[in-house]
Design a protein around this motif. Structure first.
Motif, PDB file in Angstrom:
ATOM      1  N   HIS A 112       5.864  -1.738   2.329  1.00  0.00           N
ATOM      2  CA  HIS A 112       4.918  -1.535   1.237  1.00  0.00           C
ATOM      3  C   HIS A 112       4.196  -0.210   1.450  1.00  0.00           C
ATOM      4  O   HIS A 112       3.694   0.049   2.545  1.00  0.00           O
ATOM      5  N   THR A 113       4.154   0.616   0.419  1.00  0.00           N
ATOM      6  CA  THR A 113       3.427   1.885   0.481  1.00  0.00           C
ATOM      7  C   THR A 113       2.621   2.049  -0.799  1.00  0.00           C
ATOM      8  O   THR A 113       2.972   1.528  -1.853  1.00  0.00           O
ATOM      9  N   ILE A 114       1.556   2.798  -0.691  1.00  0.00           N
ATOM     10  CA  ILE A 114       0.660   3.009  -1.821  1.00  0.00           C
ATOM     11  C   ILE A 114       1.276   3.989  -2.819  1.00  0.00           C
ATOM     12  O   ILE A 114       1.997   4.906  -2.438  1.00  0.00           O
ATOM     13  N   THR A 115       1.015   3.781  -4.090  1.00  0.00           N
ATOM     14  CA  THR A 115       1.492   4.704  -5.132  1.00  0.00           C
ATOM     15  C   THR A 115       0.411   5.749  -5.417  1.00  0.00           C
ATOM     16  O   THR A 115      -0.718   5.640  -4.929  1.00  0.00           O
ATOM     17  N   GLN A 116       0.745   6.720  -6.237  1.00  0.00           N
ATOM     18  CA  GLN A 116      -0.245   7.726  -6.636  1.00  0.00           C
ATOM     19  C   GLN A 116      -1.410   7.077  -7.384  1.00  0.00           C
ATOM     20  O   GLN A 116      -2.556   7.512  -7.243  1.00  0.00           O
ATOM     21  N   VAL A 117      -1.132   6.038  -8.155  1.00  0.00           N
ATOM     22  CA  VAL A 117      -2.197   5.322  -8.866  1.00  0.00           C
ATOM     23  C   VAL A 117      -3.133   4.658  -7.851  1.00  0.00           C
ATOM     24  O   VAL A 117      -4.359   4.706  -7.980  1.00  0.00           O
ATOM     25  N   GLY A 118      -2.551   4.050  -6.822  1.00  0.00           N
ATOM     26  CA  GLY A 118      -3.349   3.440  -5.771  1.00  0.00           C
ATOM     27  C   GLY A 118      -4.194   4.461  -5.022  1.00  0.00           C
ATOM     28  O   GLY A 118      -5.360   4.216  -4.706  1.00  0.00           O
TER      29      GLY A 118
ATOM     30  N   GLU B 144      -5.853  -0.188   1.196  1.00  0.00           N
ATOM     31  CA  GLU B 144      -6.255   0.884   2.102  1.00  0.00           C
ATOM     32  C   GLU B 144      -5.314   0.990   3.291  1.00  0.00           C
ATOM     33  O   GLU B 144      -5.042   2.072   3.782  1.00  0.00           O
ATOM     34  N   ASP B 145      -4.780  -0.134   3.753  1.00  0.00           N
ATOM     35  CA  ASP B 145      -3.941  -0.162   4.951  1.00  0.00           C
ATOM     36  C   ASP B 145      -2.518   0.336   4.712  1.00  0.00           C
ATOM     37  O   ASP B 145      -1.860   0.779   5.648  1.00  0.00           O
ATOM     38  N   VAL B 146      -2.017   0.270   3.487  1.00  0.00           N
ATOM     39  CA  VAL B 146      -0.627   0.646   3.240  1.00  0.00           C
ATOM     40  C   VAL B 146      -0.451   2.129   2.938  1.00  0.00           C
ATOM     41  O   VAL B 146       0.631   2.556   2.538  1.00  0.00           O
ATOM     42  N   ILE B 147      -1.469   2.923   3.164  1.00  0.00           N
ATOM     43  CA  ILE B 147      -1.358   4.359   2.910  1.00  0.00           C
ATOM     44  C   ILE B 147      -0.184   4.958   3.677  1.00  0.00           C
ATOM     45  O   ILE B 147       0.568   5.758   3.148  1.00  0.00           O
TER      46      ILE B 147
END
Length: 115
Positions: A60-66, A14-17
């Protein structure tokens, strides 16, 4: 989602959005840099986040899957910035001072960035 990923990994996801370095994650969650690196490695192998090394930082960043996983849990109100590189949510602000290329996420001085 905590039951699936564990509380810390779910919170990290949630934090790496908007993007975080390993050192930022460690500081925010009160864990060591090594522990933050291990958590992000598990999330990365699951395809839920993307990690990019920039000099002494790992962003670190979220992917579309995340994002899809978070939206399934939280609904479509998940806040995300415009996609960068086609699969990453970001805020579009600069992050690492030495980062070259298009604008990155948010500026930081993160001396504990590891792995």
């Amino acid at each position: 989602m905590g039951a699936l990923l564990g509380r810390t990994r779910a919170a990290i996801l949630e934090d790496v959005i908007t993007g975080r370095t390993t050192g930022e994650l460690a500081a925010r969650f009160g864990i060591s840099g090594a522990a933050a690196s291990q958590h992000t490695a598990v999330l990365r192998r699951a395809g839920l986040l993307l990690s990019v090394r920039r000099s002494k930082y790992v962003l670190h960043t979220i992917t579309q899957v995340g994002i899809a996983l978070l939206e399934a849990r939280l609904g479509p109100s998940v806040q995300r910035g415009p996609p960068e590189a086609g699969n990453v949510a970001s805020s579009g602000q600069g992050r690492c001072p030495s980062r070259a290329g298009p604008p990155a996420r948010r500026a930081t001085t993160d001396p504990e960035a590891t792995a």
